[in-house]
Design a protein around this motif. Structure first.
Motif, short mmCIF file in Angstrom:
data_model
loop_
_atom_site.label_atom_id
_atom_site.label_comp_id
_atom_site.label_asym_id
_atom_site.label_seq_id
_atom_site.Cartn_x
_atom_site.Cartn_y
_atom_site.Cartn_z
N UNK A 160 37.03 25.43 -23.04
CA UNK A 160 37.82 24.79 -24.14
C UNK A 160 37.30 24.88 -25.56
N UNK A 161 35.94 24.57 -26.01
CA UNK A 161 35.63 24.93 -27.01
C UNK A 161 35.87 26.11 -27.76
N UNK A 162 35.71 27.40 -26.91
CA UNK A 162 35.96 28.76 -27.53
C UNK A 162 37.60 28.84 -27.48
N UNK A 163 38.18 28.32 -26.78
CA UNK A 163 39.59 28.44 -26.76
C UNK A 163 40.11 27.68 -28.21
N UNK A 164 39.58 26.74 -28.48
CA UNK A 164 39.93 25.98 -29.73
C UNK A 164 39.51 26.54 -30.92
N UNK A 165 38.55 27.32 -30.75
CA UNK A 165 37.82 27.98 -31.99
C UNK A 165 38.76 29.36 -32.18
N UNK A 166 39.10 29.92 -31.01
CA UNK A 166 39.80 31.23 -31.06
C UNK A 166 41.29 31.03 -31.73
N UNK A 167 41.62 29.76 -31.68
CA UNK A 167 43.08 29.34 -32.16
C UNK A 167 42.76 29.01 -33.59
N UNK B 118 31.87 37.73 -21.44
CA UNK B 118 30.96 36.62 -21.27
C UNK B 118 29.79 36.51 -22.34
N UNK B 119 29.27 37.69 -22.78
CA UNK B 119 28.27 37.72 -24.03
C UNK B 119 28.93 37.33 -25.19
N UNK B 120 29.87 37.80 -25.55
CA UNK B 120 30.75 37.40 -26.77
C UNK B 120 31.10 36.04 -26.63
N UNK B 121 31.73 35.63 -25.55
CA UNK B 121 32.04 34.32 -25.21
C UNK B 121 31.08 33.15 -25.58
N UNK B 122 29.77 33.81 -25.02
CA UNK B 122 28.48 32.80 -25.08
C UNK B 122 28.24 32.91 -26.71
N UNK B 123 28.33 33.63 -27.32
CA UNK B 123 28.11 33.95 -29.00
C UNK B 123 28.84 32.86 -29.58
N UNK B 124 30.40 32.81 -29.28
CA UNK B 124 31.26 31.78 -29.70
C UNK B 124 30.57 30.54 -29.56
#
Length: 184
Positions: free
Chosen positions: A23-30, A159-165
């Motif tokens: 959810x944090x990553x989705x908010x950030x990508x938006x 997942x690696x980029x996801x974890x970077x976010x």
């Protein structure tokens, strides 16, 4: 992003932290910088069937339902029009309410088996799917579908980029390799 949980069934161990990260990553990508919160209910097929029948007049279970707090106009999203989201401020949460997401854990597990990946990955995918609906996207519109698919696929297939976010959101937070494995 804050998540208010309602858990009505057994869920995979560690799913809360994975879904929080998604959810944090989705908010950030938006590109939404406002503090937001969402209500997430994890339930069984029977419960989501009843909700689907009551609110959408669809007499079957489904994987995920989302009920946005903002009635987004075509072409507007939380990232492009944060002023619309600002009308949803909740002073008890000190955040802006995006809406409600309901996920059938049973459905997610079946789909994960069908697609050959982990149930945790499927549940994170469904949460991100629901979040993009809450932020104004609709996969019935081809342009929105393309954006939604790109965001969701990035978050769950890299997942690696996801974890970077996630690390960029909170550099002090170290996520275990176990969570990376769950995304596969």
């Amino acid at each position: 992003m804050k998540i208010e949980w309602q858990i009505d069934c057994d869920v995979p161990s560690g799913i809360h932290s994975l879904m929080q990260c998604a959810s944090d990553a989705a908010q950030m990508t938006e590109g939404v910088s406002l503090p937001c919160f969402v209500s997430v209910r994890l339930c069984d097929d029977h419960a989501i069937h009843e909700i689907n029948k009551q609110y959408r007049n669809v007499d079957t279970s489904t994987d995920v339902l989302s009920f946005p707090s903002v009635n987004w106009k075509k072409g507007t999203t939380a990232g492009t029009h944060p002023e619309r989201l600002k009308m949803e401020y909740d002073d008890t949460q000190n955040s802006y309410f995006l809406g409600d997401i309901i996920i059938s854990v049973e459905h997610a597990i079946r789909q994960a088996e069908e697609y050959g990946h982990a149930a945790e990955r499927e549940m994170a995918y469904l949460l991100v799917h629901g979040l993009f609906h809450l932020m104004g996207y609709d996969h019935m519109v081809e342009e929105d579908k393309t954006v939604m698919d790109a965001h969701r696929q990035f978050l769950v297939n890299h997942p690696d980029e996801f974890m970077g976010i996630i690390a960029s959101l909170n550099p002090a937070d170290t996520l275990s390799m176990d969570i990376r494995k769950r995304m596969k």
